[in-house]
Design a protein around this motif. Structure first.
Motif, PDB file in Angstrom:
ATOM      1  N   GLU A 121     -23.885 -35.009  42.372  1.00 16.39           N
ATOM      2  CA  GLU A 121     -23.653 -34.220  41.369  1.00 16.39           C
ATOM      3  C   GLU A 121     -22.192 -33.658  41.570  1.00 16.39           C
ATOM      4  OE1 GLU A 121     -24.692 -30.042  39.327  1.00 16.39           O
ATOM      5  OE2 GLU A 121     -26.396 -31.319  40.229  1.00 16.39           O
ATOM      6  N   ARG A 122     -21.625 -33.065  42.556  1.00 13.82           N
ATOM      7  CA  ARG A 122     -20.232 -32.714  42.929  1.00 13.82           C
ATOM      8  C   ARG A 122     -19.460 -33.643  42.743  1.00 13.82           C
ATOM      9  NH1 ARG A 122     -16.729 -29.216  42.321  1.00 13.82           N
ATOM     10  NH2 ARG A 122     -15.433 -28.947  43.815  1.00 13.82           N
ATOM     11  N   PHE A 137     -19.689 -36.406  40.647  1.00 14.97           N
ATOM     12  CA  PHE A 137     -19.524 -36.609  38.874  1.00 14.97           C
ATOM     13  C   PHE A 137     -18.646 -35.455  38.532  1.00 14.97           C
ATOM     14  CE2 PHE A 137     -23.123 -39.735  39.675  1.00 14.97           C
ATOM     15  CZ  PHE A 137     -22.451 -40.861  39.325  1.00 14.97           C
ATOM     16  N   ASP A 138     -19.032 -34.267  38.898  1.00 14.50           N
ATOM     17  CA  ASP A 138     -18.184 -33.146  38.449  1.00 14.50           C
ATOM     18  C   ASP A 138     -16.662 -33.112  38.512  1.00 14.50           C
ATOM     19  OD1 ASP A 138     -20.533 -31.779  37.594  1.00 14.50           O
ATOM     20  OD2 ASP A 138     -20.690 -30.336  39.367  1.00 14.50           O
ATOM     21  N   ARG A 163     -22.628 -42.295  35.876  1.00 16.13           N
ATOM     22  CA  ARG A 163     -23.334 -40.843  35.828  1.00 16.13           C
ATOM     23  C   ARG A 163     -24.544 -40.812  34.925  1.00 16.13           C
ATOM     24  NH1 ARG A 163     -22.853 -36.140  32.615  1.00 16.13           N
ATOM     25  NH2 ARG A 163     -21.601 -37.363  31.020  1.00 16.13           N
ATOM     26  N   THR A 182     -28.232 -40.450  36.797  1.00 13.67           N
ATOM     27  CA  THR A 182     -28.460 -38.860  36.503  1.00 13.67           C
ATOM     28  C   THR A 182     -29.544 -38.892  35.394  1.00 13.67           C
ATOM     29  OG1 THR A 182     -26.734 -38.039  34.974  1.00 13.67           O
ATOM     30  CG2 THR A 182     -26.495 -38.003  37.480  1.00 13.67           C
TER      31      THR A 182
END
Length: 170
Positions: free
Chosen positions: A2-3, A5-6, A151, A155
């Motif tokens: 997640e980090r 893709f952030d 992503r 996700t």
């Protein structure tokens, strides 16, 4: 994950912000050129080439952010004809095809950029532009867009959910 893709999203946002600034610069160049011509001053001949290059940059710098916020055009009517299991399969297939297309076109842009660097080639118009600088935004746009599509694939996010702008009533 997640980090990661952030971070990709933040980079995409930065590039889209740069594209917005370029839009403003193009507007100012066009206005300045028109005013100069109407006042009988020398035309800003470089502004045409600069505007053309800017349009290329605007398109490819904004592309990953548009994928992220679902600002691109996509067709939903075909998907709606199928039951949910097939809809999910089609959605995943779309993601994979988009990733593959972005990776292929990004690779072509990368190879062209490397060749331009090796040959030290320039595109000559009203000013010389290094050819690698023409391929750079294309490569960045496709590479980051592939990551944005990835992503969606990895996700729970879906291109068929409401976009962040729709969710905010915009």
């Amino acid at each position: 994950m997640e980090r990661f893709f952030d971070i990709v999203g933040y980079i995409s946002w930065l590039l889209a912000s740069a594209a917005k600034l370029l839009i403003g610069a193009v507007i100012l160049m066009v206005v300045a050129d028109v005013v100069a011509r109407n006042l009988g001053l020398k035309a800003m001949t470089w502004a045409i080439s600069a505007s053309e290059y800017s349009l290329l940059y605007i398109t490819f710098l904004a592309m990953p952010w548009l994928v992220r916020i679902k600002g691109h055009v996509f067709v939903v009517f075909l998907r709606a004809l199928f039951p949910p299991a097939i809809q999910q399969l089609l959605e995943r297939l779309v993601y994979v095809v988009c990733i593959l297309l972005c990776l292929y076109l990004g690779w072509v842009a990368w190879a062209s950029m490397v060749t331009a660097i090796e040959k030290a080639s320039f595109e000559s118009r009203t000013f010389d532009m290094p050819k690698w600088a023409i391929f750079l935004p294309i490569f960045l746009g496709f590479a980051l867009s592939a990551l944005e599509w990835l992503r969606f694939l990895l996700t729970p996010a879906s291109i068929y959910d409401a976009s962040p702008l729709e969710a905010e009533g915009m």
